[in-house]
Every structure is written in structure tokens, then in C-alpha cells.
Design an enzyme around this catalytic site. Structure first.
Site, PDB file in Angstrom:
ATOM      1  N   HIS A 269       0.782  -1.174   0.187  1.00 22.12           N
ATOM      2  CA  HIS A 269       0.145  -0.131  -0.276  1.00 22.12           C
ATOM      3  C   HIS A 269       1.300   1.098  -0.069  1.00 22.12           C
ATOM      4  CE1 HIS A 269      -3.316   2.751   0.958  1.00 22.12           C
ATOM      5  NE2 HIS A 269      -2.688   2.899   1.694  1.00 22.12           N
ATOM      6  N   GLU A 270       1.586   1.289   1.315  1.00 20.81           N
ATOM      7  CA  GLU A 270       3.236   2.790   1.243  1.00 20.81           C
ATOM      8  C   GLU A 270       3.481   2.217  -0.334  1.00 20.81           C
ATOM      9  OE1 GLU A 270       1.730   4.388   3.293  1.00 20.81           O
ATOM     10  OE2 GLU A 270       0.632   3.128   4.426  1.00 20.81           O
ATOM     11  N   HIS A 273       1.759   4.973  -3.469  1.00 24.06           N
ATOM     12  CA  HIS A 273       1.662   5.987  -2.508  1.00 24.06           C
ATOM     13  C   HIS A 273       3.336   5.950  -3.298  1.00 24.06           C
ATOM     14  CE1 HIS A 273      -1.570   6.814  -0.153  1.00 24.06           C
ATOM     15  NE2 HIS A 273      -1.944   5.537   0.494  1.00 24.06           N
ATOM     16  N   GLU A 299      -4.873   7.452  -2.653  1.00 25.13           N
ATOM     17  CA  GLU A 299      -4.994   6.530  -2.420  1.00 25.13           C
ATOM     18  C   GLU A 299      -5.245   6.210  -3.396  1.00 25.13           C
ATOM     19  OE1 GLU A 299      -4.252   6.190   0.473  1.00 25.13           O
ATOM     20  OE2 GLU A 299      -5.842   4.693   1.292  1.00 25.13           O
TER      21      GLU A 299
HETATM   22 ZN    ZN Z   1      -2.900   5.398   1.843  1.00 21.10          ZN
END
Ligand code: ZN
Length: 505
Positions: A269-270, A273, A299
Site C-alpha cells: 500500500h505504502e 503511494h 489513495e
Molecule cells: Zn493510503
């Protein structure tokens, strides 16, 4: 001298941005490295830097230059400087940032900072005792300040839209209501059907995964997805996050020896980003062209890599053998199907941050509905727990037994961060919409993934999303990339295609 004025503006914007990156680094260090008794000194450093940053971003010279350049833009007319030309974008977005900094009186900013600090401690104490009434006065004050802030910026008649626009430019409560209503209608029956399914994922099958090996594995995975470790790193913190810009991205994760999928997926997830930040045009760093397009878009990038890509069969076709090679004894009794089902676990929970990707959107819809009613005056702060519990039952089929599992579970409102929650769900919708679009462009993407190659997907995201910086508002960006308005139909289709074969067969 328009060219000189523009260059000077860029210099001043980059200077303010650079100070911001230093502050970000100090914040990262605070959560990753700071010795426990050094907090006071760090608070002084951070406060001074915030002061310098504010002075730099609110320099009167920026205002003068913007006014001059805006005048020239108007004079030039749209035929000469198209609305989305680089210079027009920089001027338009820099004006937005500048107004947000200078239109708020210093006393107001200080009052909000003081309130946030007090409200954070009040929230933590109220949560520990599961007593919403102890936090309610702080939330009321935050709501009042949020409306006041909107009024300072000229949004006095639409304070919640202002809060939303701060995170997702161009979005409004009305647009989100329409999207969420459609999403909810499609999602609730799917969630109920999965809950009634005899198929249950087992996540208690993972034990004794050494942290060093977990770290090595997630490093291999994230590197293969495309994260450039020469311009970033991953460390450990209590809550995973991604900080930084351009040439220096700091990600964090956390480890649990009995839950290797948690650190793996939060790292991915990171990484989503981080890939976005690494893909923003480096030469434009510090100007709006080198900055991300907002929370929802950000996101969408983290979610796309975390969910659409990394919960897919093709992804695991490549990584499962490597996962097993790292943890041969721990996974000896776990079948491929058990592993894949654990990766795609769906189970209702009261807690948003523990939620799977199917339920997650319902948690967000609940919070949006509460915020919308609070701002419209339909709901009083004191009636919040009852409203929360009723919505929780309606959406999740669960009623919290105590406020700490309900209305007090999230930190956001203690900082006055209204209009932030919807971004998570907008990001999920966008991720699914981009996912269907990119697979229309490259129908054989699964074969890439099964061979451990994610470069075509990353290249497409680079061109269509990352390299655009803040050129377009959220809705406009989605329309340009996918040829359609932002819609929940792709998220619903994706969830159906992923989860029905597992749970509803
Ligand atoms: Zn996030």
C-alpha cells in the site's frame, strides 16, 4: 517582464516546498528514530520550521507576482495560453495554495493548532474510557472552526464542500452522495451474501515468521513492483505511512511474526503511494506540476497496487514460490488455496483499519454520512453515537457495544480533519476504474504479473496519472484517463469478479 516574474515565482514556490520537505523529514524521524527523551527538542525544531515554512509560503512577494501574472494571463486570452498550459496550471494552483495560507488569520491558525493538540489528548482519554461525552465539546469546537475556516476562504455557504475540496479538488458533498448511494446499493447485498457463505478464510494458519525474512521478502516484492530504493527507503514505525517528495521517499511498515500478510500488504500500500511520488516530474518538484493531484488520487495509487494487483492470482503465481522459499516450514501445511483465500479474507469488523477491501467502503460511507449531517445541521454532536450505531447496523450489520469500537475509533476528527474520509473510498473507485481501463489497453497484463513484470502497468500509470502532477482536478483527471466520469460501477464489478468465485461458488 513576464518571464522573469514567472521564474521568480517558481523560485519562491520551490523554496517554500524545500522547507516543507525538511519538516517532513523531521516528522518521519520522529516516528522512526527519535530517542524517547528527545521529544521536547524535536518539538522546538518542528515549531521553528513550521514558522519559517509559513513565512515562506505567505511571502507578500508571491501574492504580488501572482496578481501580475494572472493579469497577463487574462490579457493573453485562452487562445494564447490554454487553461492547462504549464504556466496556467502553476499560477492557478499556486493561487489556491497562497490564498489558503494568507486568508487565515494567524490567531485562527494558532487557535486551531491549540485545539487540535488538546482535542487529541481528550480523544485518547475518552477512547480509553469509551466515553464520547468527554470528547464532544472538542468536536463541537472543531466543527465551529471548520465552518469559520470555510468562511475565511469564501466558502461560508458550503463549509463541507470546502473541507472536501481541500482533499479532493472539485469534489462536492452532492457528487459524493450520488456516488456513495450507488456504491452502497450494490455493495450491501454482496457483503451479506459473503457473510452467509460457508467459505471462511483462515488467517490463524500463520505462525513464527521471522522479521528479518519478512523484511527481505517485502523488499523483493516492492522493488519488483518498481519502487526505486536509490530514491527512498522503508523502515519500521507504529503506524505505516509514506512521507516525502521527489527524490527522497520514506515509507514505513510494521511487523507481526504471526501475521506476515499485514506487513506485506501495508508495505505494498505504502509502495503505491511511494511510486506515485517517485513518478511526479522531478524537474517540476516544488511547483504544482510536480505535486500530487489530491488525496483520492493518491489513495487510488496505493489501493490499485495493494488490491487489484497484489491480491490477484497472477501476482501470487509469481510470488508464492518465493514466499514459500523464504518460509518453507511455516508454510508447509498451508495449501495454495488456503494462502490465496487468506490474502482475500472477507470478514465484517467494527474497526475501519482492520477491515477488508469489501467492507472498507461501507466504513467510509458511514463516516461521510455522519459528517454530511453534522455540517448540514441535521445532526447534533451530542447525538453522534446513536447515529453512528444506527448506521453501523444498517451498513455493516454490526452495532458497537462501546464508543471506542464505534464513534471514537478514529483519530481524524480530533485534528479537525473533516472531508478526509471520503478520499479513501473515492480512491478505491478510481483504482478499480483505472484497473479496467489499463486492462483494456493491455489485455494480457496478467501474463506480465505472472512473470514478475509490472513495468507496463507502472509505465501506464506514470504517463496517465503521475506525470500529470496537479494539472487536473480529480473528476477531470478520471474523465481524461478513462473516458468516463468517476463511477462506482467498476469497483462493484471488480469486487464481484474477485470475491464471488471465492465465496459464492
Ligand atoms: Zn493510503
Amino acid at each position: 517582464m513576464p518571464a522573469e516574474s514567472y521564474e521568480r515565482l517558481i523560485t519562491l514556490l520551490k523554496r517554500a516546498h524545500t522547507l516543507g520537505t525538511v519538516a517532513g523529514l523531521l516528522g518521519w524521524d520522529e516516528q522512526v528514530n527519535l530517542p524517547p527523551d528527545s521529544a521536547d527538542q524535536r518539538a522546538d525544531q518542528s515549531a521553528l520550521l513550521a514558522e519559517l515554512q509559513h513565512a515562506s509560503a505567505s511571502a507578500p512577494e508571491i501574492g504580488t507576482l501572482l496578481t501580475e501574472l494572472e493579469g497577463r494571463e487574462r490579457g493573453a486570452g485562452p487562445a494564447i495560453t490554454p487553461f492547462f498550459s504549464e504556466q496556467s496550471v502553476v499560477i492557478r494552483e499556486a493561487r489556491k495554495d497562497y490564498d489558503r495560507v494568507v486568508k487565515l488569520p494567524a490567531e485562527f491558525v494558532a487557535e486551531k493548532a491549540r485545539l487540535s493538540s488538546a482535542a487529541y489528548h481528550a480523544w485518547a482519554a475518552a477512547k480509553a474510557k469509551s466515553d464520547f461525552s468527554a470528547f464532544a465539546p472538542f468536536l463541537e469546537k472543531h466543527l465551529e472552526l471548520a465552518k469559520q475556516e470555510a468562511a475565511y476562504l469564501g466558502w461560508g455557504d458550503r463549509p463541507y464542500d470546502y473541507a472536501i475540496d481541500k482533499h479532493d479538488p472539485g469534489m462536492t458533498a452532492a457528487k459524493i452522495t450520488a456516488l456513495f448511494t450507488e456504491l452502497k446499493t450494490g455493495l450491501v447485498p454482496l457483503v451479506r451474501a459473503i457473510a452467509a457463505s460457508p467459505v471462511k478464510a483462515r488467517t490463524d494458519i500463520f505462525h513464527g515468521f521471522p522479521v528479518a525474512e519478512q523484511h527481505a521478502f517485502l523488499r523483493e516484492v516492492t522493488e519488483r513492483l518498481g519502487f526505486n530504493y536509490r530514491r527512498g527507503r522503508i523502515d519500521v514505525s507504529l503506524h505505516p505511512f509514506c512521507e516525502g517528495a521527489g527524490a527522497d521517499i520514506r515509507m514505513t511498515t510494521r511487523f507481526d511474526v504471526d501475521n506476515p500478510l499485514d506487513s506485506l500488504f501495508s508495505s505494498i500500500h505504502e509502495t503505491g503511494h511511494g511510486l506515485y511520488e517517485q513518478g511526479l516530474p522531478l524537474a517540476a518538484q516544488g511547483t504544482p506540476l510536480g505535486q500530487n493531484a489530491g488525496m483520492g488520487v493518491h489513495e487510488s495509487q496505493s489501493r490499485l497496487w495493494e488490491n487489484q494487483v497484489s491480491r490477484s492470482r497472477a501476482f501470487w503465481a509469481f510470488f508464492e514460490p518465493q514466499f514459500r522459499a523464504k518460509f518453507p516450514t511455516q508454510l508447509a501445511a498451508v495449501s495454495s488455496e488456503e494462502l490465496y483465500l487468506a490474502v482475500n479474507e472477507v470478514a465484517p469488523t467494527l474497526i475501519r483499519v482492520d477491515s477488508d477491501e469489501v467492507h472498507y467502503n461501507l466504513h467510509v460511507i458511514l463516516r461521510f454520512e455522519i459528517e454530511r449531517r453534522l455540517f448540514s445541521g441535521e445532526l447534533e454532536v451530542r447525538d453522534l453515537p446513536a447515529a453512528w450505531n444506527a448506521l453501523s447496523q444498517e451498513l455493516l450489520g454490526l452495532t458497537p457495544a462501546a464508543d471506542k469500537q464505534g464513534v471514537l475509533q478514529d483519530v481524524h476528527w480530533s485534528g479537525g480533519a473533516f472531508g478526509y474520509f471520503p478520499s479513501y473510498c473515492l480512491g478505491n473507485m478510481m483504482a478499480a476504474q483505472l484497473w479496467f481501463k489499463v486492462r483494456e489497453v493491455y489485455p494480457d497484463l496478467d501474463a506480465d504479473f505472472a512473470g514478475g513484470d509490472f513495468s507496463r502497468l507502472l509505465g501506464w500509470l506514470r504517463t496517465n496519472i503521475h506525470e500529470q502532477g496537479r494539472r487536473y482536478e480529480t473528476g477531470e483527471l478520471v474523465r481524461r484517463v478513462t473516458g468516463e466520469e468517476l463511477t462506482p460501477k467498476y469497483l462493484l464489478r471488480y469486487l464481484q469478479e474477485r470475491y464471488a468465485p471465492l465465496y459464492l461458488k
